[in-house]
Design a protein around this motif. Sequence first.
Motif, PDB file in Angstrom:
ATOM      1  N   ARG A  61       0.851  -1.193   0.000  1.00 58.76           N
ATOM      2  CA  ARG A  61       0.000   0.000   0.000  1.00 58.76           C
ATOM      3  C   ARG A  61       0.882   1.236   0.000  1.00 58.76           C
ATOM      4  O   ARG A  61       1.914   1.267   0.650  1.00 58.76           O
ATOM      5  CB  ARG A  61      -0.875   0.030   1.251  1.00 58.76           C
ATOM      6  N   LYS A  62       0.427   2.233  -0.737  1.00 59.76           N
ATOM      7  CA  LYS A  62       1.120   3.521  -0.667  1.00 59.76           C
ATOM      8  C   LYS A  62       0.500   4.297   0.481  1.00 59.76           C
ATOM      9  O   LYS A  62      -0.624   4.775   0.387  1.00 59.76           O
ATOM     10  CB  LYS A  62       0.943   4.289  -1.983  1.00 59.76           C
ATOM     11  N   GLY A  63       1.210   4.384   1.604  1.00 68.22           N
ATOM     12  CA  GLY A  63       0.646   5.032   2.781  1.00 68.22           C
ATOM     13  C   GLY A  63      -0.404   4.135   3.404  1.00 68.22           C
ATOM     14  O   GLY A  63      -0.652   3.020   2.954  1.00 68.22           O
ATOM     15  N   THR A  64      -1.014   4.584   4.478  1.00 69.76           N
ATOM     16  CA  THR A  64      -1.957   3.755   5.203  1.00 69.76           C
ATOM     17  C   THR A  64      -3.242   3.528   4.422  1.00 69.76           C
ATOM     18  O   THR A  64      -3.837   2.465   4.468  1.00 69.76           O
ATOM     19  CB  THR A  64      -2.312   4.415   6.543  1.00 69.76           C
ATOM     20  N   PHE A  65      -3.697   4.575   3.687  1.00 66.29           N
ATOM     21  CA  PHE A  65      -5.003   4.464   3.038  1.00 66.29           C
ATOM     22  C   PHE A  65      -4.898   4.372   1.528  1.00 66.29           C
ATOM     23  O   PHE A  65      -5.894   4.422   0.829  1.00 66.29           O
ATOM     24  CB  PHE A  65      -5.880   5.656   3.432  1.00 66.29           C
ATOM     25  N   GLY A  66      -3.681   4.206   1.022  1.00 66.67           N
ATOM     26  CA  GLY A  66      -3.504   4.148  -0.418  1.00 66.67           C
ATOM     27  C   GLY A  66      -4.075   2.866  -1.009  1.00 66.67           C
ATOM     28  O   GLY A  66      -4.390   1.922  -0.289  1.00 66.67           O
ATOM     29  N   ALA A  67      -4.197   2.866  -2.340  1.00 68.96           N
ATOM     30  CA  ALA A  67      -4.713   1.687  -3.016  1.00 68.96           C
ATOM     31  C   ALA A  67      -3.706   0.553  -2.889  1.00 68.96           C
ATOM     32  O   ALA A  67      -2.495   0.773  -2.940  1.00 68.96           O
ATOM     33  CB  ALA A  67      -4.962   2.006  -4.489  1.00 68.96           C
ATOM     34  N   ALA A  68      -4.235  -0.668  -2.719  1.00 70.55           N
ATOM     35  CA  ALA A  68      -3.361  -1.820  -2.576  1.00 70.55           C
ATOM     36  C   ALA A  68      -2.951  -2.323  -3.947  1.00 70.55           C
ATOM     37  O   ALA A  68      -3.776  -2.415  -4.855  1.00 70.55           O
ATOM     38  CB  ALA A  68      -4.081  -2.925  -1.818  1.00 70.55           C
ATOM     39  N   THR A  69      -1.679  -2.636  -4.092  1.00 70.39           N
ATOM     40  CA  THR A  69      -1.229  -3.253  -5.326  1.00 70.39           C
ATOM     41  C   THR A  69      -0.490  -4.536  -4.975  1.00 70.39           C
ATOM     42  O   THR A  69       0.159  -4.630  -3.941  1.00 70.39           O
ATOM     43  CB  THR A  69      -0.262  -2.336  -6.100  1.00 70.39           C
ATOM     44  N   THR A  70      -0.603  -5.523  -5.864  1.00 70.54           N
ATOM     45  CA  THR A  70       0.060  -6.790  -5.632  1.00 70.54           C
ATOM     46  C   THR A  70       1.362  -6.826  -6.424  1.00 70.54           C
ATOM     47  O   THR A  70       1.351  -6.599  -7.635  1.00 70.54           O
ATOM     48  CB  THR A  70      -0.862  -7.947  -6.067  1.00 70.54           C
ATOM     49  N   VAL A  71       2.445  -7.060  -5.723  1.00 69.72           N
ATOM     50  CA  VAL A  71       3.738  -7.101  -6.404  1.00 69.72           C
ATOM     51  C   VAL A  71       4.459  -8.403  -6.047  1.00 69.72           C
ATOM     52  O   VAL A  71       4.150  -9.047  -5.040  1.00 69.72           O
ATOM     53  CB  VAL A  71       4.640  -5.910  -6.003  1.00 69.72           C
ATOM     54  N   PHE A  72       5.432  -8.758  -6.892  1.00 65.48           N
ATOM     55  CA  PHE A  72       6.212  -9.962  -6.658  1.00 65.48           C
ATOM     56  C   PHE A  72       7.016  -9.816  -5.361  1.00 65.48           C
ATOM     57  O   PHE A  72       7.640  -8.797  -5.122  1.00 65.48           O
ATOM     58  CB  PHE A  72       7.158 -10.196  -7.840  1.00 65.48           C
ATOM     59  N   GLY A  73       6.969 -10.835  -4.533  1.00 66.91           N
ATOM     60  CA  GLY A  73       7.645 -10.712  -3.249  1.00 66.91           C
ATOM     61  C   GLY A  73       8.699 -11.767  -2.996  1.00 66.91           C
ATOM     62  O   GLY A  73       9.266 -11.829  -1.915  1.00 66.91           O
ATOM     63  N   GLY A  74       8.961 -12.607  -3.989  1.00 73.20           N
ATOM     64  CA  GLY A  74       9.950 -13.660  -3.795  1.00 73.20           C
ATOM     65  C   GLY A  74       9.565 -14.567  -2.638  1.00 73.20           C
ATOM     66  O   GLY A  74       8.410 -14.974  -2.511  1.00 73.20           O
TER      67      GLY A  74
END
Lengths: 307, 304
Positions: A61-74
């Motif tokens: 999340r960008k900041g506490t209330f930002g939109a959630a994005t799914t990224v590769f996390g290994g």
Amino acid sequence: MTTATTAPAGEVPRVVARKRDPIKHKGAIIGFLAPFVVLFTLFYAIPVLYALYQSFFKTERKGTFGAATTVFGGFEQYQRVFSSSEFWTSIGRVLLLFIVQVPIMLGLALLFALLLDSTVVRGKKFFRLVIFAPYAVPGVIAAIMWGFLYVPSLSPFSITENVDFLGSGLVLWSIANVITWVFCGYNMLIIFSALQAIPQEIYEAARTDGAGQVRIAWSIKIPIVLPAIILTFVFSIIGTLQLFNEPQVFRTITSSVSSTYTPNMVVYSTSIVPNYNLSAAYSVVLALSTFVLSFIFLKVTQKRAFA
Amino acid sequence: MSGPTTTVPTGTDTGGVDLPPSQGPRENRLSVLLATGGLVVAAVYFLVPIWWLVVASSKSQATLVSTGGLWFASPFQLFSNVADLFAFRDSLYLRWLANSIGYAVLGAGFGTLFAVMAGYALAKYVFRGREVVFNLILGGVLVPATALALPLFLMFSQVGLVDTYWAVFLPSLVSPFGVYLARIYAAASVPEPLLEAARLDGASEFRAFFVIAMRLMKPALVTIFLFQFVVIWNNFFLPLVMLSNERLFPITLGLYTWNSSINQAPELRLFVIVGSLVSILPLLIAFLGLQRFWQSGLSAGGVK
């Protein structure tokens, strides 16, 4: 590849037949296998692969209330799994349960199977059905029912007034009792069926040598049905590691069962957060542990039993 | 292994009529007493909870608490309790019962057919990759229910199947253990010459399977059906994850939700008790009625 053509099909020139159709009955094989394989792929293989795939991602999340994005996390989720004390506590708990409960349950199952296979007892059919009957009770229902029997308000057993069966000290063994009650008869039946398949003539020699029932059971019957006993052990490994229904029911009537009491409950409670990526990593680790434990057990016992 | 090849009746299967232990060594009275005593204790342990359930189901809210749990009290109201349960909240319980029966009968029915077809193909035809397919299917036995249910939830939510009958029904069609059992049984009980004869008579492979093999594999069919039926009937995790509309619930999930809210609504307690009793009857009847089939089918799987 060509083994199929060795069947005694008849006088058709082999070479020609082989070139045209390398596999005999290809259409039939596909027709018989297709329905199951398609369903298995859709509802077993793909979900497993999907869980594996998901376990390598994370939500940012960008900041506490930002939109959630799914990224590769290994392997980030796996690091969390391995540093999660809740998860490993729950694994330790079911292993403890396994070490104590499964030998008792299977020992009783073997004893009952031997008694029902011996010539000592009358009314075998009755006992067999009675011991097996609890298997008809779903785990959830069995847990609800025993839940009433464990608490003093409804229980017919006065011991519940002095002993807290649902307290944190005893609740694991109260769950063990429910599992034993439900599954003992099922395991008894698997072993009993194997005993019934032994031809009676095998016992003749032992009898003429003067061996009693106990001696016959120990030296002849148990070694022969060992594969069936091993099968029940493997089922029990799988069942115990995946324990969910009974503790989930007890959770609604006692506070001594936490939301992370068993590994599967950890998976479930993580998924309703919701954190699907972490919960996928938990289930992958759990599935692998189940597989490895069953495999090791099979290897060890096969060496013992057949070497 | 068993089935048609069993020629020696073992005699131990006939209840009271046991083998005459004429040549056996003196089985003294003490061991008979010990063995019988042990089995009686076991029978009490396995039956008492069910007995308690029957007795409790026949009581009123008041006598449930005020009278001893192991014997009936007046008024005996088992049947009015059942009627109340069936009428409660717009016959919600009957809906759950019908759902469970639907999920289990259809799921186990089609699931058995598909598993037997696959097991038969794996036993009777030789083709490349056969063992790979079989081992992949066997691996499916080890996959935890949660490892499947959660990804399935995400997949189904993308195609709009979450919270529908399909979400619970479709995954329950797959029985890897059924394929395993069917393969072993087909290899043991369907003789190759019989299939060859059918082929010479011009029967197609499918006809040979449906007319000849299915008949010979009847004990395996019943066994796989019953055990898949039990798996679906007991299913709890998948519906818990998939369903939120209580009118789609199977009986396990329904009774679980009632049991969870007894503290807020104490009148639910009697319904949970009566509902538990009613819910175990179909399986008990199925097992008792079909036992001569599934017992011989089970021995095929247990021996291997």
